[in-house]
Design a protein around this motif. Structure first.
Motif, PDB file in Angstrom:
ATOM      1  N   UNK A  60      -1.527  -4.681  -7.049  1.00 26.08           N
ATOM      2  CA  UNK A  60      -1.740  -3.295  -6.637  1.00 26.08           C
ATOM      3  C   UNK A  60      -0.734  -2.386  -7.334  1.00 26.08           C
ATOM      4  N   UNK A  61      -1.113  -1.129  -7.470  1.00 24.36           N
ATOM      5  CA  UNK A  61      -0.236  -0.118  -8.060  1.00 24.36           C
ATOM      6  C   UNK A  61      -0.321   1.145  -7.209  1.00 24.36           C
ATOM      7  N   UNK A  62       0.700   1.940  -7.312  1.00 25.99           N
ATOM      8  CA  UNK A  62       0.697   3.244  -6.659  1.00 25.99           C
ATOM      9  C   UNK A  62       0.763   4.297  -7.747  1.00 25.99           C
ATOM     10  N   UNK A  63      -0.244   5.136  -7.780  1.00 26.47           N
ATOM     11  CA  UNK A  63      -0.267   6.196  -8.790  1.00 26.47           C
ATOM     12  C   UNK A  63       0.389   7.443  -8.213  1.00 26.47           C
ATOM     13  N   UNK A  64       0.768   8.343  -9.094  1.00 24.54           N
ATOM     14  CA  UNK A  64       1.347   9.615  -8.675  1.00 24.54           C
ATOM     15  C   UNK A  64       0.217  10.490  -8.141  1.00 24.54           C
ATOM     16  N   UNK A  65       0.223  10.722  -6.844  1.00 27.62           N
ATOM     17  CA  UNK A  65      -0.865  11.460  -6.198  1.00 27.62           C
ATOM     18  C   UNK A  65      -1.040  12.854  -6.783  1.00 27.62           C
ATOM     19  N   UNK A  66       0.050  13.505  -7.143  1.00 26.78           N
ATOM     20  CA  UNK A  66      -0.025  14.862  -7.698  1.00 26.78           C
ATOM     21  C   UNK A  66      -0.745  14.848  -9.046  1.00 26.78           C
ATOM     22  N   UNK A  67      -0.479  13.827  -9.854  1.00 25.82           N
ATOM     23  CA  UNK A  67      -1.130  13.729 -11.158  1.00 25.82           C
ATOM     24  C   UNK A  67      -2.636  13.508 -10.999  1.00 25.82           C
ATOM     25  N   UNK A 103     -11.063   4.404  -2.087  1.00 23.01           N
ATOM     26  CA  UNK A 103     -10.076   4.191  -3.149  1.00 23.01           C
ATOM     27  C   UNK A 103      -9.517   5.523  -3.645  1.00 23.01           C
ATOM     28  N   UNK A 104     -10.392   6.498  -3.805  1.00 21.32           N
ATOM     29  CA  UNK A 104      -9.947   7.826  -4.245  1.00 21.32           C
ATOM     30  C   UNK A 104      -9.084   8.459  -3.160  1.00 21.32           C
ATOM     31  N   UNK A 105      -9.492   8.296  -1.916  1.00 22.29           N
ATOM     32  CA  UNK A 105      -8.709   8.812  -0.783  1.00 22.29           C
ATOM     33  C   UNK A 105      -7.298   8.220  -0.821  1.00 22.29           C
ATOM     34  N   UNK A 106      -7.200   6.906  -1.009  1.00 19.83           N
ATOM     35  CA  UNK A 106      -5.897   6.242  -1.055  1.00 19.83           C
ATOM     36  C   UNK A 106      -5.051   6.784  -2.202  1.00 19.83           C
ATOM     37  N   UNK A 107      -5.661   6.950  -3.361  1.00 21.25           N
ATOM     38  CA  UNK A 107      -4.915   7.462  -4.518  1.00 21.25           C
ATOM     39  C   UNK A 107      -4.408   8.868  -4.254  1.00 21.25           C
ATOM     40  N   UNK A 108      -5.233   9.690  -3.610  1.00 20.44           N
ATOM     41  CA  UNK A 108      -4.837  11.068  -3.318  1.00 20.44           C
ATOM     42  C   UNK A 108      -3.758  11.139  -2.246  1.00 20.44           C
ATOM     43  N   UNK A 109      -3.622  10.089  -1.450  1.00 20.41           N
ATOM     44  CA  UNK A 109      -2.586  10.040  -0.413  1.00 20.41           C
ATOM     45  C   UNK A 109      -1.336   9.293  -0.877  1.00 20.41           C
ATOM     46  N   UNK A 110      -1.367   8.747  -2.096  1.00 23.80           N
ATOM     47  CA  UNK A 110      -0.212   8.035  -2.622  1.00 23.80           C
ATOM     48  C   UNK A 110      -0.086   6.619  -2.094  1.00 23.80           C
ATOM     49  N   UNK A 111      -1.204   6.042  -1.657  1.00 22.69           N
ATOM     50  CA  UNK A 111      -1.206   4.674  -1.149  1.00 22.69           C
ATOM     51  C   UNK A 111      -1.569   3.708  -2.268  1.00 22.69           C
ATOM     52  N   UNK A 112      -1.138   2.437  -2.167  1.00 22.10           N
ATOM     53  CA  UNK A 112      -1.452   1.467  -3.221  1.00 22.10           C
ATOM     54  C   UNK A 112      -2.943   1.161  -3.315  1.00 22.10           C
ATOM     55  N   UNK A 113      -3.403   0.956  -4.535  1.00 26.15           N
ATOM     56  CA  UNK A 113      -4.791   0.550  -4.803  1.00 26.15           C
ATOM     57  C   UNK A 113      -4.747  -0.619  -5.783  1.00 26.15           C
ATOM     58  N   UNK A 114      -5.858  -1.333  -5.906  1.00 29.39           N
ATOM     59  CA  UNK A 114      -5.936  -2.418  -6.870  1.00 29.39           C
ATOM     60  C   UNK A 114      -5.714  -1.864  -8.271  1.00 29.39           C
ATOM     61  N   UNK A 115      -5.033  -2.632  -9.088  1.00 30.11           N
ATOM     62  CA  UNK A 115      -4.756  -2.229 -10.477  1.00 30.11           C
ATOM     63  C   UNK A 115      -6.062  -1.934 -11.228  1.00 30.11           C
ATOM     64  N   UNK A 116      -7.084  -2.763 -11.020  1.00 29.49           N
ATOM     65  CA  UNK A 116      -8.355  -2.551 -11.713  1.00 29.49           C
ATOM     66  C   UNK A 116      -9.015  -1.246 -11.263  1.00 29.49           C
ATOM     67  N   UNK A 117      -8.875  -0.918  -9.995  1.00 29.53           N
ATOM     68  CA  UNK A 117      -9.428   0.338  -9.483  1.00 29.53           C
ATOM     69  C   UNK A 117      -8.738   1.527 -10.143  1.00 29.53           C
ATOM     70  N   UNK A 118      -7.423   1.464 -10.230  1.00 32.08           N
ATOM     71  CA  UNK A 118      -6.670   2.547 -10.878  1.00 32.08           C
ATOM     72  C   UNK A 118      -7.096   2.700 -12.330  1.00 32.08           C
ATOM     73  N   UNK A 119      -7.366   1.574 -12.991  1.00 28.60           N
ATOM     74  CA  UNK A 119      -7.800   1.632 -14.391  1.00 28.60           C
ATOM     75  C   UNK A 119      -9.180   2.272 -14.506  1.00 28.60           C
TER      76      UNK A 119
END
Length: 67
Positions: free
Chosen positions: A4-11, A36-52
């Motif tokens: 899992x990875x955590x992306x920068x929610x602001x970005x 998954x998009x909700x999690x990314x927008x909240x700064x929560x971890x998502x699967x690396x493949x999902x982030x890609x």
């Protein structure tokens, strides 16, 4: 390598706004679930493949979305 990875929610939010995409539209374009998009927008971890998949849908590198 972590599964899992955590992306920068602001970005993520900034790129979505720049492309005028809703969370639902981005999820459809990336082939992921809305949650998954909700999690990314909240700064929560998502699967690396999902982030890609989301980065590809936005036309940016995954590294550019990382914190």
């Amino acid at each position: 390598m972590a599964k899992t990875v955590t992306v920068d929610r602001v970005k993520v939010i900034t790129e979505m706004a720049r492309q005028n995409l809703t969370g639902e539209e981005l999820a459809q374009k990336a082939g992921t679930g809305n949650s998954a998009i909700y999690k990314m927008r909240k700064g929560l971890p998502v699967w690396r493949t999902t982030a890609q998949h989301v980065a590809n849908a936005l036309g940016v590198s995954m590294e550019s979305l990382m914190e």
